[in-house]
Design an enzyme around this catalytic site. Structure first.
Site, short mmCIF file in Angstrom:
data_model
loop_
_atom_site.label_atom_id
_atom_site.label_comp_id
_atom_site.label_asym_id
_atom_site.label_seq_id
_atom_site.Cartn_x
_atom_site.Cartn_y
_atom_site.Cartn_z
N GLY A 3 0.83 -1.20 0.00
CA GLY A 3 0.00 0.00 0.00
C GLY A 3 0.86 1.25 0.00
O GLY A 3 0.50 2.27 0.58
N GLY A 4 2.00 1.16 -0.70
CA GLY A 4 3.02 2.21 -0.66
C GLY A 4 2.77 3.40 -1.54
O GLY A 4 3.62 4.30 -1.62
N ASP A 20 0.86 -1.50 -4.68
CA ASP A 20 -0.43 -0.85 -4.52
C ASP A 20 -1.35 -1.31 -5.65
O ASP A 20 -0.93 -2.09 -6.52
CB ASP A 20 -0.29 0.68 -4.51
CG ASP A 20 -1.26 1.33 -3.52
OD1 ASP A 20 -2.46 0.99 -3.58
OD2 ASP A 20 -0.83 2.14 -2.69
N ASP A 33 -3.06 -6.31 -4.69
CA ASP A 33 -4.22 -6.11 -3.84
C ASP A 33 -3.99 -6.92 -2.58
O ASP A 33 -3.88 -8.15 -2.64
CB ASP A 33 -5.48 -6.59 -4.57
CG ASP A 33 -6.75 -6.43 -3.75
OD1 ASP A 33 -6.65 -6.16 -2.53
OD2 ASP A 33 -7.85 -6.57 -4.31
N PHE A 34 -3.89 -6.26 -1.43
CA PHE A 34 -3.52 -7.00 -0.22
C PHE A 34 -4.61 -7.93 0.30
O PHE A 34 -4.40 -8.61 1.31
CB PHE A 34 -3.03 -6.07 0.90
CG PHE A 34 -3.86 -4.85 1.18
CD1 PHE A 34 -5.22 -4.93 1.48
CD2 PHE A 34 -3.27 -3.59 1.18
CE1 PHE A 34 -5.96 -3.81 1.75
CE2 PHE A 34 -4.01 -2.45 1.47
CZ PHE A 34 -5.36 -2.55 1.76
N ARG A 74 2.51 0.81 6.39
CA ARG A 74 2.48 2.14 7.02
C ARG A 74 1.09 2.74 6.85
O ARG A 74 0.62 2.97 5.74
CB ARG A 74 3.53 3.07 6.41
CG ARG A 74 3.40 4.51 6.89
CD ARG A 74 4.57 5.40 6.54
NE ARG A 74 4.22 6.80 6.59
CZ ARG A 74 4.11 7.52 7.71
NH1 ARG A 74 4.36 6.96 8.88
NH2 ARG A 74 3.77 8.79 7.66
N HIS A 98 -4.74 0.19 10.10
CA HIS A 98 -5.71 0.95 10.91
C HIS A 98 -6.96 1.29 10.12
O HIS A 98 -7.98 1.65 10.70
CB HIS A 98 -5.06 2.21 11.48
CG HIS A 98 -4.91 3.32 10.49
ND1 HIS A 98 -4.98 4.65 10.85
CD2 HIS A 98 -4.69 3.33 9.15
CE1 HIS A 98 -4.81 5.41 9.79
NE2 HIS A 98 -4.62 4.65 8.75
#
Length: 440
Positions: free
Chosen positions: A263-264, A287, A314-315, A330, A334
């Site tokens: 997701g950088g 990403d 895609d994570f 990072r 959350h």
């Protein structure tokens, strides 16, 4: 938090810490902080002592303001009139007012209204409000000029950050009570206030919606990049405090050769890590396709050529980069409720070798509230933003531990570092290839 220091006590702290910071600028031949348009927008990386002074100064100023205003005035300025400021910044964003003001000279209200497409009387009222917050100035009469704050607002990343806040989040604010009432205790991203604002009936999360609108997604990625320049949320806290920062000769926690930033986005974090740690041989920025496609077309600086690459990923699917030394999240986890975050973590397992690490750079909530009130305010604001956005939450140490255990008991927290004056912590997780290895 509820007890306050006296006005003379606070005044002494404010004067002392302000003098110390001014002395540092003088000794370093740095210009004194200023609101004038010519002041550099570059964020200083202060020494530890000056960071302490800055934090103490801001804490004292915040407490002084509340004390001097008193309860009713404090609530008036903090809550009752706050919608006005959201409206002002939304107009500044929508009509690109800061962009239309020349950087080196002033502009008349008449000409500025023509450039922005606003009638002059409305423009004057909007700018009068903005100027009360030191955004723009009128000098001489009838001529609008930049201040340091409005100059920052004219930059593309800051402009999009304001747009993301006022266009995406502001409408969700009034949907928040509805979401709490309709879906009490929900941990489904599609049942969040932001999802409801975008027409979800409980089945569509905001990322899925925005990903189909390139302009909105670009605004989001730019906003996230801008946040890394804010001192309290700056990426330099992460870069300067990674586990190998002060242990480059360690055999167990030495500098990694291959890192992956999941997701950088634009790759800003990987670029900073590569510059700081030349022993890192390869950095992969992962990403979604709509993000990486734009970045792979961008020119990579010659100093990083051959060391940084972009990978579509895609994570919510299995990790595609195998056997990296460090995988970085990072401000990613959350954003997602526990069940989603667990899926993301589980998807990394097939790619991880024994001893590989995951570094999570997210808030680790301090329920004892031993940190400064400004840090608590920022952490609580982040917590409610991710709640409104995806029904997610900022987690305490215990909640992080429980989350990792639910994902896989072979995830082991090695350390949690909370850099002073940073909103975020660095959670270092080691992958044990078997449960036996954790007990021997």
């Amino acid at each position: 938090m509820t007890s306050s220091r006296s006005l003379p006590e606070l005044g002494h702290i404010i004067q002392s810490r302000a003098n110390t910071i001014a002395d540092w600028h003088r000794a370093e031949n740095e210009p004194q902080p200023s609101l004038s348009a010519g002041f550099s927008m570059q964020t200083h990386e202060y020494t530890k002592h000056i960071e302490e002074c800055r934090a103490e100064l801001l804490e004292a100023l915040d407490e002084m303001r509340a004390l001097v205003l008193g309860p009713t005035s404090f609530l008036f300025f903090t809550s009752v009139i706050s919608p006005v400021w959201t409206a002002v910044f939304n107009v500044l964003y929508r009509f690109k007012v800061a962009e239309h003001v020349p950087t080196e000279s002033g502009i008349s209200y008449v000409e500025l209204s023509e450039r922005c497409g606003l009638i002059e009387s409305d423009l004057r009222r909007i700018l009068r409000a903005a100027m009360s917050m030191r955004v723009f100035e009128e000098n001489p009469a009838g001529v609008v000029r930049h201040t340091a704050i409005s100059t920052a607002l004219a930059t593309p990343l800051c402009h999009d950050a304001i747009g993301f806040s006022t266009e995406e989040y502001a409408p969700a604010v009034t949907k928040f009570p509805e979401a709490l009432q309709r879906f009490p205790g929900s941990v489904k991203a599609g049942e969040s206030a932001l999802a409801l604002t975008n027409g979800s009936s409980g089945d569509t999360d905001i990322f899925s919606v925005v990903s189909h609108h390139p302009d909105r997604y670009q605004r989001f990625t730019n906003a996230m990049s801008w946040v890394t320049t804010v001192p309290e949320t700056s990426a330099h806290h992460f870069v300067n405090n990674v586990p190998w920062a002060h242990m480059q000769n360690s055999t167990t926690r030495g500098c990694p050769q291959v890192i992956v930033d999941i997701g950088g986005s634009r790759g800003d974090l990987c670029a900073a890590l590569l510059r700081r740690y030349p022993d890192i041989k390869r950095a992969v920025v992962e990403d979604l396709p709509e993000v990486t496609r734009a970045d792979t077309e961008a020119l990579i600086s010659s100093e990083l050529a051959g060391r940084i690459e972009y990978q579509e990923y895609d994570f919510f699917t299995e990790q595609v980069v195998k056997d990296a030394d460090v995988y970085i999240f990072r401000t990613v986890l959350h954003d997602w409720p526990d069940d989603y975050a667990i899926r993301i973590l589980k998807n990394q397992i097939p790619a991880m070798k024994k001893g590989a690490r995951i570094l999570i750079n997210d808030i680790c909530m301090d329920v004892s509230q031993t940190v400064s009130s400004l840090t608590i305010q920022a952490q609580c604001a982040h917590d409610l933003m991710v709640k409104m956005g995806l029904n997610a939450k900022e987690r305490t140490r215990e909640e992080w531990s429980e989350l990792l255990s639910r994902a896989d008991e072979r995830f082991s927290i090695e350390s949690i570092v909370s850099p002073p004056y940073s909103v975020h912590s660095i959670i270092e997780i080691v992958w044990r290839d078997s449960l036996v290895s954790t007990t021997t």
